[in-house]
Each structure stands twice: as structure tokens, then as C-alpha cells.
Design a protein around this motif. Structure first.
Motif, PDB file in Angstrom:
ATOM      1  N   UNK A   9       0.815  -1.211   0.000  1.00  0.00           N
ATOM      2  CA  UNK A   9       0.000   0.000   0.000  1.00  0.00           C
ATOM      3  C   UNK A   9       0.852   1.266   0.000  1.00  0.00           C
ATOM      4  N   UNK A  10       1.876   1.324   0.860  1.00  0.00           N
ATOM      5  CA  UNK A  10       2.724   2.520   0.944  1.00  0.00           C
ATOM      6  C   UNK A  10       3.480   2.752  -0.361  1.00  0.00           C
ATOM      7  N   UNK A  11       3.930   1.679  -1.001  1.00  0.00           N
ATOM      8  CA  UNK A  11       4.650   1.811  -2.263  1.00  0.00           C
ATOM      9  C   UNK A  11       3.734   2.355  -3.350  1.00  0.00           C
ATOM     10  N   UNK A  12       2.489   1.896  -3.375  1.00  0.00           N
ATOM     11  CA  UNK A  12       1.530   2.373  -4.369  1.00  0.00           C
ATOM     12  C   UNK A  12       1.270   3.865  -4.201  1.00  0.00           C
ATOM     13  N   UNK A  13       1.075   4.310  -2.962  1.00  0.00           N
ATOM     14  CA  UNK A  13       0.819   5.725  -2.711  1.00  0.00           C
ATOM     15  C   UNK A  13       2.035   6.565  -3.083  1.00  0.00           C
ATOM     16  N   UNK A  58      -1.172  22.334   2.375  1.00  0.00           N
ATOM     17  CA  UNK A  58      -0.458  21.455   1.450  1.00  0.00           C
ATOM     18  C   UNK A  58       0.203  20.273   2.156  1.00  0.00           C
ATOM     19  N   UNK A  59       0.752  20.512   3.336  1.00  0.00           N
ATOM     20  CA  UNK A  59       1.493  19.453   4.025  1.00  0.00           C
ATOM     21  C   UNK A  59       0.607  18.271   4.393  1.00  0.00           C
ATOM     22  N   UNK A  60      -0.691  18.505   4.598  1.00  0.00           N
ATOM     23  CA  UNK A  60      -1.584  17.406   4.989  1.00  0.00           C
ATOM     24  C   UNK A  60      -1.694  16.351   3.902  1.00  0.00           C
ATOM     25  N   UNK A  61      -1.500  16.751   2.649  1.00  0.00           N
ATOM     26  CA  UNK A  61      -1.692  15.840   1.527  1.00  0.00           C
ATOM     27  C   UNK A  61      -0.737  14.648   1.591  1.00  0.00           C
ATOM     28  N   UNK A  62       0.467  14.887   2.088  1.00  0.00           N
ATOM     29  CA  UNK A  62       1.471  13.830   2.072  1.00  0.00           C
ATOM     30  C   UNK A  62       1.419  12.930   3.305  1.00  0.00           C
ATOM     31  N   UNK A  63       0.502  13.227   4.229  1.00  0.00           N
ATOM     32  CA  UNK A  63       0.322  12.309   5.357  1.00  0.00           C
ATOM     33  C   UNK A  63      -0.292  10.991   4.906  1.00  0.00           C
ATOM     34  N   UNK A  64      -0.827  10.962   3.680  1.00  0.00           N
ATOM     35  CA  UNK A  64      -1.418   9.711   3.179  1.00  0.00           C
ATOM     36  C   UNK A  64      -0.376   8.598   3.110  1.00  0.00           C
ATOM     37  N   UNK A  65       0.900   8.951   2.888  1.00  0.00           N
ATOM     38  CA  UNK A  65       1.946   7.921   2.864  1.00  0.00           C
ATOM     39  C   UNK A  65       2.109   7.291   4.238  1.00  0.00           C
ATOM     40  N   UNK A  66       2.051   8.121   5.287  1.00  0.00           N
ATOM     41  CA  UNK A  66       2.176   7.599   6.647  1.00  0.00           C
ATOM     42  C   UNK A  66       1.005   6.680   6.983  1.00  0.00           C
ATOM     43  N   UNK A  67      -0.205   7.104   6.589  1.00  0.00           N
ATOM     44  CA  UNK A  67      -1.372   6.253   6.822  1.00  0.00           C
ATOM     45  C   UNK A  67      -1.258   4.947   6.044  1.00  0.00           C
ATOM     46  N   UNK A  68      -0.790   5.036   4.798  1.00  0.00           N
ATOM     47  CA  UNK A  68      -0.659   3.831   3.970  1.00  0.00           C
ATOM     48  C   UNK A  68       0.334   2.863   4.584  1.00  0.00           C
ATOM     49  N   UNK A  69       1.443   3.392   5.093  1.00  0.00           N
ATOM     50  CA  UNK A  69       2.442   2.529   5.732  1.00  0.00           C
ATOM     51  C   UNK A  69       1.862   1.844   6.962  1.00  0.00           C
ATOM     52  N   UNK A  70       1.126   2.602   7.777  1.00  0.00           N
ATOM     53  CA  UNK A  70       0.543   2.049   9.003  1.00  0.00           C
ATOM     54  C   UNK A  70      -0.547   1.025   8.683  1.00  0.00           C
ATOM     55  N   UNK A  71      -1.461   1.378   7.782  1.00  0.00           N
ATOM     56  CA  UNK A  71      -2.569   0.478   7.451  1.00  0.00           C
ATOM     57  C   UNK A  71      -2.078  -0.771   6.725  1.00  0.00           C
ATOM     58  N   UNK A  72      -1.080  -0.605   5.857  1.00  0.00           N
ATOM     59  CA  UNK A  72      -0.510  -1.762   5.172  1.00  0.00           C
ATOM     60  C   UNK A  72       0.144  -2.731   6.140  1.00  0.00           C
ATOM     61  N   UNK A  73       0.786  -2.182   7.168  1.00  0.00           N
ATOM     62  CA  UNK A  73       1.443  -3.024   8.177  1.00  0.00           C
ATOM     63  C   UNK A  73       0.414  -3.737   9.052  1.00  0.00           C
ATOM     64  N   UNK A  74      -0.644  -3.014   9.463  1.00  0.00           N
ATOM     65  CA  UNK A  74      -1.645  -3.590  10.366  1.00  0.00           C
ATOM     66  C   UNK A  74      -2.491  -4.656   9.681  1.00  0.00           C
ATOM     67  N   UNK A  75      -2.995  -4.333   8.482  1.00  0.00           N
ATOM     68  CA  UNK A  75      -3.988  -5.203   7.852  1.00  0.00           C
ATOM     69  C   UNK A  75      -3.422  -6.181   6.829  1.00  0.00           C
ATOM     70  N   UNK A  76      -2.249  -5.863   6.256  1.00  0.00           N
ATOM     71  CA  UNK A  76      -1.709  -6.734   5.212  1.00  0.00           C
ATOM     72  C   UNK A  76      -0.288  -7.218   5.514  1.00  0.00           C
ATOM     73  N   UNK A  77       0.189  -6.930   6.716  1.00  0.00           N
ATOM     74  CA  UNK A  77       1.537  -7.349   7.152  1.00  0.00           C
ATOM     75  C   UNK A  77       2.612  -6.889   6.167  1.00  0.00           C
ATOM     76  N   UNK A  78       2.454  -5.682   5.648  1.00  0.00           N
ATOM     77  CA  UNK A  78       3.402  -5.129   4.688  1.00  0.00           C
ATOM     78  C   UNK A  78       4.438  -4.266   5.408  1.00  0.00           C
ATOM     79  N   UNK A  79       5.703  -4.558   5.180  1.00  0.00           N
ATOM     80  CA  UNK A  79       6.771  -3.747   5.748  1.00  0.00           C
ATOM     81  C   UNK A  79       7.208  -2.693   4.734  1.00  0.00           C
ATOM     82  N   UNK A  80       7.554  -1.520   5.219  1.00  0.00           N
ATOM     83  CA  UNK A  80       8.010  -0.430   4.350  1.00  0.00           C
ATOM     84  C   UNK A  80       9.532  -0.440   4.326  1.00  0.00           C
ATOM     85  N   UNK A  81      10.104  -0.658   3.151  1.00  0.00           N
ATOM     86  CA  UNK A  81      11.561  -0.724   3.037  1.00  0.00           C
ATOM     87  C   UNK A  81      12.166   0.671   3.045  1.00  0.00           C
TER      88      UNK A  81
END
Length: 298
Positions: free
Chosen positions: A94-98, A243-266
Motif C-alpha cells: 500500500x505505501x509503495x503504491x501511494x 499542502x502538508x496534509x496531503x502527504x500524510x497519506x503515505x504515513x497512513x498507507x504505511x501504518x494500514x498496510x502493516x496492520x492489515x496486510x503485514x506489509x513492511x516499508x523498506x
């Protein structure tokens, strides 16, 4: 309009981005469960119902032919963009896609040069090199992690989706001058639903199980709710401040990907995302040009 603290608008915008991110996570789960086409097909029908309830009771006549052509054209482009993005989302973290999708605002500057004859300066070229380096870093990390051929194809699908979104940004600028957000949402959802229905005989889909429906409806509600929340936030504070709020989506994607899909962010994805974001911000003549979601909330 009642005055609102800019700090409140900032918090509300951050919430809107968080809802967008949760929607992406829900969509990824649905794609893995029932496939990209089925997910988009059923969500488009639910979204059309929601937008119809908002638009039809208060409409005052139908838009002009010129405006209608803009609505349909952008809706068709949105359909292609959505299919590519969510198909790819089912195959990459998820984080990589975002992170890869963040390159869209930069691509839009080049498309504006081609389509609107705007000048591309040296700053934009330099920023492109930085952002492209970020994309290469993400692909290098993907190769080292040996995620497989499916993940590679999924990443290219997301980049193609980003190209579509870059063109979408230009169309949205024209569309926002011709219609309000509720009208735009209705005709976009209607166009997507019609095109997805047209593909039904070719692709086919079964009626989702009862357990799946809450997630489909939830994805539609999250999408609609986040757009409304962002619209409110950008009506109460300047885009440069939010403008800065827009890029918080990467942080959410990293967290949600880790919680729900066991995805680690390299580290490669982290470094690549940082370069892409830096390139977009550096290239933008105005802060809002670096925002991945602003035009959708306009």
C-alpha cells in the motif's frame, strides 16, 4: 461564511486525508477478495446512489452540452485511472503504491506544457530528475525484495494511473470552473457506473456475499465523506497552508498496510517517496500544484 481557525481547518484536512487512506486500504482488501473489476463495479453503483441523493433533489436544470462533455470525458478518464490504480494496488504494498502515485502532480506540469502551452523551466526539469530518482529507488527496492513479476506489473499499472491522474488534474481545473463539487461528483459517478456496466458482458461478476457488502458501502461512504471534508477544509484555509496534509497519506498507507496486510516499508520506499515529494514541491509554481488530492476537493 463563519470564520474558522486555520488550525481547525488543518486538523479537518488531515482527517480527510486519513479517510482517503482508509478507503484505499478497504479497496485493497476488496480487490484481493473479489477482484478489481467487481470491486469497482459494485462500488460505482453505491457511489452513484449516494451522489444522486445529494445532487438530484437540489439541481436546477441540466448542465450545458459543453459542460456535459467535460463531465463525461473526465468520468471516462477516471474509470481508466481507477481500474489501473486498484488493480495495481492488489499487487504491491500500500505505501509503495501511494508513493508512486505522488508523481502525478509533477507529470501534470509537463502535460500542461503540451496541452496548455505553459513553459517548462529548468527548475521543473531538475525536480523531475529528483522525482524520477525516487521512482527508480522504489523499483530497486522492489527488485531486491524479489516481490515477483505481478508486483512489477502492478507498479507499472500504478504509474500509468498516475499519468491518467495528471491529465485528470488539468481536466478538473476546467471542470471546477463550469460546475460545483456536488454536480461534478454526480456526473463522474454516473459515467463510471455506465462504463463499468458496459464492460459487464465481457468481464462479468457475481453478486457479492452479504459479508462483503458492508465493505463496499463503507468504501463508497469513505470516498464521498473524504471529498466533502476536504472541500470544507479548503474553503476555510489557504491551499499553501494545507499542502502538508496531503502527504500524510503515505504515513497512513504505511501504518494500514502493516496492520492489515503485514506489509513492511523498506528504506528504498521511504527514500523514494521522500525524493518524489521533494521533486513535486520544488517544481510547483504554487503550493497547490504539488497536492495529490486538492483538485478533487475543489
Amino acid at each position: 461564511m463563519k470564520p474558522v481557525s486555520t488550525a481547525v481547518a488543518f486538523v479537518v484536512a488531515t482527517l480527510g486525508i486519513a479517510l482517503f487512506s482508509v478507503m484505499d486500504a478497504v479497496m485493497k482488501g476488496l480487490v484481493l477478495a473479489i477482484g478489481a473489476y467487481a470491486t469497482l463495479f459494485w462500488r460505482s453503483l453505491v457511489s452513484l446512489g449516494l451522489s444522486s441523493a445529494l445532487y438530484l433533489p437540489q439541481r436546477q436544470g441540466w448542465p450545458s452540452r459543453k459542460t456535459l462533455r467535460i463531465h463525461i470525458g473526465r468520468g471516462a478518464l477516471t474509470t481508466v485511472m481507477g481500474v489501473l490504480f486498484f488493480w495495481g494496488l492488489g499487487r504491491v504494498p500500500l505505501a509503495q503504491a501511494i508513493a508512486l502515485a505522488f508523481i502525478a502532480p509533477l507529470i501534470s506540469l509537463y502535460l500542461a506544457a503540451v496541452l496548455l502551452h505553459e513553459k517548462v523551466g529548468g527548475k521543473t526539469v531538475g525536480a523531475s530528475v529528483v522525482a524520477f530518482g525516487g521512482v527508480l529507488l522504489i523499483f530497486l527496492g522492489q527488485a531486491r525484495a524479489d516481490l515477483g513479476r505481478e508486483a512489477l506489473i502492478g507498479s507499472f499499472a500504478i504509474l500509468c494511473s498516475a499519468l491518467c491522474y495528471a491529465l485528470n488534474i488539468i481536466l478538473m481545473r476546467r471542470q471546477s470552473l463550469a460546475a460545483g463539487p456536488v454536480e461534478i461528483g454526480f456526473f463522474q459517478n454516473m459515467t463510471v457506473a455506465v462504463l463499468m456496466l458496459a464492460a459487464l458482458p465481457l468481464l462479468g461478476t457475481e453478486l457479492p456475499s452479504l459479508a462483503t457488502w458492508p465493505w463496499i458501502v463503507g468504501a463508497a461512504l469513505l470516498s464521498t465523506g473524504s471529498l466533502m471534508i476536504l472541500s470544507w477544509a479548503y474553503a476555510h484555509a489557504e491551499a499553501s497552508y494545507l499542502a502538508a496534509t496531503e502527504y500524510t497519506s503515505f504515513l497512513w498507507a504505511a501504518l494500514l498496510g502493516w496492520i492489515f496486510f503485514s506489509e513492511e516499508v523498506s528504506l528504498y520506499t521511504l527514500a523514494g517517496a521522500a525524493l518524489i515529494v521533494a521533486g513535486c514541491i520544488f517544481a510547483a509554481r504554487r503550493p497547490e500544484e504539488a497536492n495529490p488530492h486538492l483538485e478533487a476537493a475543489a
